[in-house]
Design an enzyme around this catalytic site. Structure first.
Site, PDB file in Angstrom:
ATOM      1  N   ARG A 299      -9.128   0.446   9.269  1.00  0.00           N
ATOM      2  CA  ARG A 299      -8.620  -0.893   9.553  1.00  0.00           C
ATOM      3  C   ARG A 299      -9.684  -1.780  10.203  1.00  0.00           C
ATOM      4  O   ARG A 299      -9.425  -2.957  10.440  1.00  0.00           O
ATOM      5  CB  ARG A 299      -7.482  -0.819  10.570  1.00  0.00           C
TER       6      ARG A 299
ATOM      7  N   ARG B  16       0.234  -9.405  13.431  1.00  0.00           N
ATOM      8  CA  ARG B  16      -0.355  -8.397  12.528  1.00  0.00           C
ATOM      9  C   ARG B  16      -1.239  -9.059  11.479  1.00  0.00           C
ATOM     10  O   ARG B  16      -2.286  -8.535  11.130  1.00  0.00           O
ATOM     11  CB  ARG B  16       0.745  -7.598  11.832  1.00  0.00           C
TER      12      ARG B  16
ATOM     13  N   ARG C 199      12.050  -3.384  11.889  1.00  0.00           N
ATOM     14  CA  ARG C 199      11.123  -2.636  12.738  1.00  0.00           C
ATOM     15  C   ARG C 199      10.673  -3.529  13.899  1.00  0.00           C
ATOM     16  O   ARG C 199      10.586  -4.735  13.745  1.00  0.00           O
ATOM     17  CB  ARG C 199       9.890  -2.248  11.905  1.00  0.00           C
TER      18      ARG C 199
ATOM     19  N   LYS D 204       0.832  -1.214   0.000  1.00  0.00           N
ATOM     20  CA  LYS D 204       0.000   0.000   0.000  1.00  0.00           C
ATOM     21  C   LYS D 204       0.864   1.261   0.000  1.00  0.00           C
ATOM     22  O   LYS D 204       0.594   2.200  -0.730  1.00  0.00           O
ATOM     23  CB  LYS D 204      -0.901   0.044   1.256  1.00  0.00           C
TER      24      LYS D 204
ATOM     25  N   ARG E  38      12.093  -7.374   5.143  1.00  0.00           N
ATOM     26  CA  ARG E  38      12.125  -5.919   5.056  1.00  0.00           C
ATOM     27  C   ARG E  38      13.054  -5.343   6.121  1.00  0.00           C
ATOM     28  O   ARG E  38      13.093  -5.806   7.249  1.00  0.00           O
ATOM     29  CB  ARG E  38      10.704  -5.386   5.260  1.00  0.00           C
TER      30      ARG E  38
HETATM   31  P1  ADP Z   1       1.332  -2.337   8.170  1.00  0.00           P
HETATM   32  O1  ADP Z   1       0.241  -1.900   7.249  1.00  0.00           O
HETATM   33  O2  ADP Z   1       2.545  -2.756   7.457  1.00  0.00           O
HETATM   34  O3  ADP Z   1       0.874  -3.249   9.275  1.00  0.00           O
HETATM   35  P2  ADP Z   1       1.353   0.331   9.258  1.00  0.00           P
HETATM   36  O4  ADP Z   1       2.580   1.146   9.164  1.00  0.00           O
HETATM   37  O5  ADP Z   1       0.183   0.673   8.420  1.00  0.00           O
HETATM   38  O6  ADP Z   1       1.854  -1.136   9.018  1.00  0.00           O
HETATM   39  O7  ADP Z   1       0.853   0.293  10.766  1.00  0.00           O
HETATM   40  C1  ADP Z   1       1.699  -0.036  11.838  1.00  0.00           C
HETATM   41  C2  ADP Z   1       0.896  -0.162  13.118  1.00  0.00           C
HETATM   42  O8  ADP Z   1       0.231   1.068  13.410  1.00  0.00           O
HETATM   43  C3  ADP Z   1      -0.233  -1.188  13.063  1.00  0.00           C
HETATM   44  O9  ADP Z   1       0.226  -2.479  13.352  1.00  0.00           O
HETATM   45  C4  ADP Z   1      -1.179  -0.653  14.140  1.00  0.00           C
HETATM   46  O10 ADP Z   1      -0.711  -0.946  15.431  1.00  0.00           O
HETATM   47  C5  ADP Z   1      -1.068   0.839  13.945  1.00  0.00           C
HETATM   48  N1  ADP Z   1      -2.096   1.367  13.003  1.00  0.00           N
HETATM   49  C6  ADP Z   1      -1.869   1.925  11.787  1.00  0.00           C
HETATM   50  N2  ADP Z   1      -3.015   2.318  11.207  1.00  0.00           N
HETATM   51  C7  ADP Z   1      -4.005   1.993  12.070  1.00  0.00           C
HETATM   52  C8  ADP Z   1      -5.428   2.120  12.055  1.00  0.00           C
HETATM   53  N3  ADP Z   1      -6.091   2.679  11.004  1.00  0.00           N
HETATM   54  N4  ADP Z   1      -6.126   1.660  13.121  1.00  0.00           N
HETATM   55  C9  ADP Z   1      -5.497   1.114  14.184  1.00  0.00           C
HETATM   56  N5  ADP Z   1      -4.175   0.954  14.267  1.00  0.00           N
HETATM   57  C10 ADP Z   1      -3.424   1.391  13.233  1.00  0.00           C
END
Ligand code: ADP
Ligand code: ZN
Length: 215
Positions: free
Chosen positions: A88, A173, A162, A13, A127
């Site tokens: 999400r 996740r 990370r 994404k 990654r």
């Molecule tokens: P990825 O999509 O690779 O899991 P992101 O960088 O989008 O990683 O998100 C990292 C973390 O941030 C998620 O695992 C979650 O804890 C939090 N997060 C991000 N966006 C949201 C969201 N819309 N709602 C709840 N938690 C979020």
């Protein structure tokens, strides 16, 4: 363009969003990036979010909605935006629908980047990210390694995994994604303006988005 990008962690994404911003000056809105910046800054929001993020769990909906209500009203969003990593959960999607109606914003399209699970797992475990907060270059030990092992090509800082990209956090996740986020696909199929794009290459996804939006 006003586009929402759905897809599992590791579906690409962020990469797709960056490529799309270059087309028409729309901004990428990554809730993950915003949250990581808040954690680094040690803000109230950052302190509340940090433990959830480390564990690979979602940050509570109410915190995310407050944050997004502000973000969507910033001037730079008028030209267009790409939602990357938001919503999400179904409650976030319901709240977003109300928020967009209130702000009189119409989404052009909801895109689901559909990548097989094996590809995702492989990508996430390999990654690496530059530890320098001002750089954050992204590498991949297999497909895009640093020239010197463990050292960022751009700034010379160490590259690291990370906290949420260890094997345990990745599997957490992915199960969070399956339980809470995957149901959004059905939700937006019913809402309309939905398109599933089964592509593993980000360039192919961008091509399909351009076609869909007539760009
Ligand atoms: P990825 O999509 O690779 O899991 P992101 O960088 O989008 O990683 O998100 C990292 C973390 O941030 C998620 O695992 C979650 O804890 C939090 N997060 C991000 N966006 C949201 C969201 N819309 N709602 C709840 N938690 C979020
Ligand atoms: Zn760097």
């Amino acid at each position: 363009m006003k586009v929402m990008l759905l897809g599992a962690p590791g579906a690409g994404k962020g990469t797709v969003a960056k490529l799309l911003t270059a087309l028409d000056g729309s901004v990428q809105i990554s809730t993950g990036d915003i949250l990581r910046a808040e954690v680094r800054a040690g803000s109230d929001l950052g302190k509340k979010a940090e433990a959830f993020m480390k564990a690979g769990d979602l940050v509570p909906d109410s915190l995310i909605m407050d944050m997004m209500e502000k973000r969507l009203q910033a001037d730079d969003c008028r030209q267009g935006f790409l939602l990357d990593g938001f919503p999400r959960t179904i409650p976030q999607a319901e709240a977003l629908k109300k928020l967009l109606a209130k702000l009189k914003i119409d989404l052009d399209m909801v895109i689901n980047i559909d990548v097989p699970r094996e590809v995702i797992l492989d990508r996430l475990c390999t990654r690496r990210t530059c530890a320098n907060a001002n750089c954050q270059a992204i590498y991949n030990v297999k497909s895009n390694p640093t020239k010197k092992e463990g050292i960022c090509d751009k700034c010379g800082s160490p590259v690291i995994q990370r906290d949420d990209e260890t094997e345990a956090a990745i599997s957490q996740r992915l199960s969070t994604y399956n339980a809470k986020t995957a149901p959004l696909i059905g939700y937006y199929e019913r809402e309309g303006k939905f398109r599933n794009i089964p592509c593993t290459s980000s360039d192919d996804v961008v091509k399909a988005v351009k076609e869909t939006l007539g760009l």
